[in-house]
Design a protein around this motif. Structure first.
Motif, PDB file in Angstrom:
ATOM      1  N   GLU A  84       0.822  -1.249   0.154  1.00 33.94           N
ATOM      2  CA  GLU A  84       0.072   0.541  -0.233  1.00 33.94           C
ATOM      3  C   GLU A  84       1.171   1.059  -0.055  1.00 33.94           C
ATOM      4  N   PRO A  85       2.274   1.431   1.367  1.00 32.05           N
ATOM      5  CA  PRO A  85       2.538   2.761   0.542  1.00 32.05           C
ATOM      6  C   PRO A  85       3.029   2.964  -0.612  1.00 32.05           C
ATOM      7  N   HIS A  86       3.695   1.986  -0.980  1.00 32.63           N
ATOM      8  CA  HIS A  86       4.359   1.792  -2.613  1.00 32.63           C
ATOM      9  C   HIS A  86       3.460   2.129  -3.537  1.00 32.63           C
ATOM     10  N   LEU A  87       1.778   1.745  -3.437  1.00 27.88           N
ATOM     11  CA  LEU A  87       1.205   2.255  -4.717  1.00 27.88           C
ATOM     12  C   LEU A  87       0.645   4.248  -4.277  1.00 27.88           C
ATOM     13  N   GLN A  88       0.750   4.000  -3.108  1.00 24.89           N
ATOM     14  CA  GLN A  88       0.906   5.675  -3.212  1.00 24.89           C
ATOM     15  C   GLN A  88       2.406   6.133  -3.520  1.00 24.89           C
ATOM     16  N   THR A  89       2.777   6.006  -3.512  1.00 22.84           N
ATOM     17  CA  THR A  89       4.229   6.472  -3.980  1.00 22.84           C
ATOM     18  C   THR A  89       3.788   6.192  -5.831  1.00 22.84           C
ATOM     19  N   PHE A  90       3.350   5.483  -6.647  1.00 22.38           N
ATOM     20  CA  PHE A  90       3.137   5.499  -7.687  1.00 22.38           C
ATOM     21  C   PHE A  90       2.561   6.635  -8.080  1.00 22.38           C
ATOM     22  N   ARG A  91       1.249   6.721  -7.249  1.00 19.17           N
ATOM     23  CA  ARG A  91       0.497   7.378  -7.592  1.00 19.17           C
ATOM     24  C   ARG A  91       1.051   8.886  -8.015  1.00 19.17           C
ATOM     25  N   HIS A  92       1.577   9.183  -7.156  1.00 13.61           N
ATOM     26  CA  HIS A  92       2.386  10.254  -6.780  1.00 13.61           C
ATOM     27  C   HIS A  92       3.855  10.357  -8.484  1.00 13.61           C
ATOM     28  N   VAL A  93       4.135   9.295  -8.594  1.00 13.32           N
ATOM     29  CA  VAL A  93       4.840   9.069 -10.042  1.00 13.32           C
ATOM     30  C   VAL A  93       3.879   9.562 -10.947  1.00 13.32           C
ATOM     31  N   ILE A  94       2.739   9.597 -10.460  1.00 13.17           N
ATOM     32  CA  ILE A  94       1.984   9.197 -12.163  1.00 13.17           C
ATOM     33  C   ILE A  94       1.761  10.998 -11.769  1.00 13.17           C
ATOM     34  N   GLU A  95       1.710  11.792 -11.091  1.00 12.44           N
ATOM     35  CA  GLU A  95       1.325  12.706 -11.627  1.00 12.44           C
ATOM     36  C   GLU A  95       2.589  13.658 -11.582  1.00 12.44           C
ATOM     37  N   LEU A  96       3.799  13.389 -10.784  1.00 11.74           N
ATOM     38  CA  LEU A  96       5.597  13.937 -11.922  1.00 11.74           C
ATOM     39  C   LEU A  96       5.303  13.708 -13.132  1.00 11.74           C
ATOM     40  N   ALA A  97       5.036  12.531 -13.814  1.00 13.16           N
ATOM     41  CA  ALA A  97       4.776  11.719 -15.132  1.00 13.16           C
ATOM     42  C   ALA A  97       3.966  12.975 -16.112  1.00 13.16           C
ATOM     43  N   LYS A  98       3.184  13.812 -15.308  1.00 13.79           N
ATOM     44  CA  LYS A  98       1.883  14.674 -16.067  1.00 13.79           C
ATOM     45  C   LYS A  98       2.772  15.627 -16.560  1.00 13.79           C
ATOM     46  N   LEU A  99       3.298  16.152 -14.954  1.00 10.75           N
ATOM     47  CA  LEU A  99       3.759  17.238 -14.921  1.00 10.75           C
ATOM     48  C   LEU A  99       5.383  17.876 -15.913  1.00 10.75           C
ATOM     49  N   PHE A 100       5.679  16.276 -16.489  1.00  9.37           N
ATOM     50  CA  PHE A 100       6.775  16.583 -16.870  1.00  9.37           C
ATOM     51  C   PHE A 100       6.597  16.300 -18.202  1.00  9.37           C
ATOM     52  N   GLU A 101       5.060  16.133 -18.707  1.00 11.30           N
ATOM     53  CA  GLU A 101       4.371  15.830 -19.426  1.00 11.30           C
ATOM     54  C   GLU A 101       5.025  14.596 -20.618  1.00 11.30           C
ATOM     55  N   THR A 102       5.166  13.178 -19.912  1.00 11.51           N
ATOM     56  CA  THR A 102       5.643  11.978 -20.603  1.00 11.51           C
ATOM     57  C   THR A 102       4.700  11.503 -20.265  1.00 11.51           C
ATOM     58  N   LYS A 103       4.275  10.437 -21.535  1.00 12.36           N
ATOM     59  CA  LYS A 103       3.111   8.598 -21.215  1.00 12.36           C
ATOM     60  C   LYS A 103       4.466   7.814 -20.529  1.00 12.36           C
ATOM     61  N   TYR A 104       5.823   7.577 -20.493  1.00  8.43           N
ATOM     62  CA  TYR A 104       6.148   6.487 -19.787  1.00  8.43           C
ATOM     63  C   TYR A 104       6.661   6.452 -18.669  1.00  8.43           C
ATOM     64  N   ILE A 105       6.769   5.280 -17.410  1.00  4.48           N
ATOM     65  CA  ILE A 105       7.125   5.075 -16.664  1.00  4.48           C
ATOM     66  C   ILE A 105       7.649   4.350 -16.447  1.00  4.48           C
ATOM     67  N   ARG A 106       8.742   4.136 -15.773  1.00  5.93           N
ATOM     68  CA  ARG A 106       9.736   2.530 -16.331  1.00  5.93           C
ATOM     69  C   ARG A 106       9.662   2.159 -14.469  1.00  5.93           C
ATOM     70  N   ILE A 107       8.697   0.644 -14.659  1.00  3.36           N
ATOM     71  CA  ILE A 107       8.490   0.287 -13.458  1.00  3.36           C
ATOM     72  C   ILE A 107       9.009  -1.622 -13.802  1.00  3.36           C
ATOM     73  N   PHE A 108       9.089  -2.086 -12.670  1.00  4.71           N
ATOM     74  CA  PHE A 108       9.422  -3.163 -12.074  1.00  4.71           C
ATOM     75  C   PHE A 108       8.899  -3.948 -11.286  1.00  4.71           C
ATOM     76  N   SER A 109       9.377  -5.659 -12.091  1.00  2.00           N
ATOM     77  CA  SER A 109       8.336  -6.714 -11.072  1.00  2.00           C
ATOM     78  C   SER A 109       8.318  -7.403  -9.380  1.00  2.00           C
TER      79      SER A 109
END
Length: 288
Positions: A84-109
């Motif tokens: 859950e804490p990591h999922l919240q970080t993910f939501r923050h990263v999405i907001e950053l992606a929008k700010l930086f105007e990129t559609k791509y977010i690198r992730i791992f499994s």
């Protein structure tokens, strides 16, 4: 060096220098105007405040730079760590992606506990990855799974498992030849199998004998063969330089088992080595 319009170059510029000004100044020497944003001032992108992000964005805009992808650490935790804490970080990263105007977010499994069979964690990996993808679909961003060593999706079969079990146009692959070498996988075999999912490429190479990262073409990553075929087939994505030719601020936070060895070259010198090596390959295969 020949310029082929179907693709563009980008770079993990935090390997050049800490500050964004030096990162941009150095990349300009090579005609590169995109950055795969991972860290600035020693701060990982996932830890940027929105104010910090806006400050960086203003500098990028002023100098004509764009962000090719958010080089996030999402999914780069142990599969046994709280989600859950990591999922919240993910939501923050999405907001950053929008700010930086990129559609791509690198992730791992997710890292698998040492000594355990990755397959025993498959259901939990898929559950977590699905949660990421569902949000990505809602937010209209694309997640790029990187085949990092020691995570669930580090070999061909398990990469395929992820894409087969989570069919979505918002989940694609960042293809990393060096990482496959370090996992004992033949990169060309991985390329041929994962080709339908490849959206983005990291440029680095590695030697099978000791897993050391080396400039493109100097290891066992089959870089020339793969890149040549990609260009011939009209690849239209990014080639993103990730030299890893020596330590840099923040590397200790990104790797669990650092294979590279320290040298006395500056970040600028290491990047030049990486760029020049790949330039030779592009000059060779680009003329086919």
């Amino acid at each position: 060096m020949k310029k082929v319009p179907e693709y563009q170059f980008s770079a993990f510029a935090d390997e050049i220098a800490n500050d964004i000004e030096t990162q941009m100044k150095e990349l300009e020497k090579y005609g590169i105007s995109h950055i795969e944003l991972r860290a600035v001032d020693g701060i990982n992108v996932s830890e940027f405040t929105m104010d910090k992000a806006k400050e960086i964005k203003q500098k990028l805009d002023k100098n004509g730079f764009s962000i090719s992808a958010i080089g996030s650490p999402i999914g780069k935790i142990k599969i046994t760590d709280p989600f859950e804490p990591h999922l919240q970080t993910f939501r923050h990263v999405i907001e950053l992606a929008k700010l930086f105007e990129t559609k791509y977010i690198r992730i791992f499994s997710f890292f698998i506990p040492e000594g355990d069979a990755p397959e025993q964690y498959e259901e939990e990996v898929i559950r977590r990855m699905k949660a990421f993808v569902e949000i990505a679909e809602q937010e209209d961003v694309m997640l790029l799974h990187e085949n990092e060593k020691d995570i669930f999706g580090d070999i061909i079969s398990r990469c395929l498992k992820i894409f087969d079990r989570i069919p979505s146009k918002n989940l694609r692959a960042t293809f990393d030849m060096a990482n496959f070498v370090q996992c004992g996988v033949k990169p060309y075999e991985a390329y041929k199998t994962l080709k339908p999912y490849i959206e983005y490429v990291h440029i680095k190479d590695a030697r099978s004998i000791d897993h050391m990262v080396v400039p493109a073409g100097y290891g066992d990553g089959q870089v020339e063969t793969i890149i040549g075929e990609m260009i011939e087939n009209g690849y239209h994505g990014f080639f993103s330089f990730e030299p890893h030719l020596g330590s840099f601020p923040g590397l200790d936070k990104l790797e669990t088992k650092v294979e590279i060895k320290e040298n006395h070259l500056s970040g600028q010198e290491r990047f030049k080595l990486a760029y020049d090596a790949f330039a030779k390959i592009i000059d060779k295969v680009g003329g086919k």
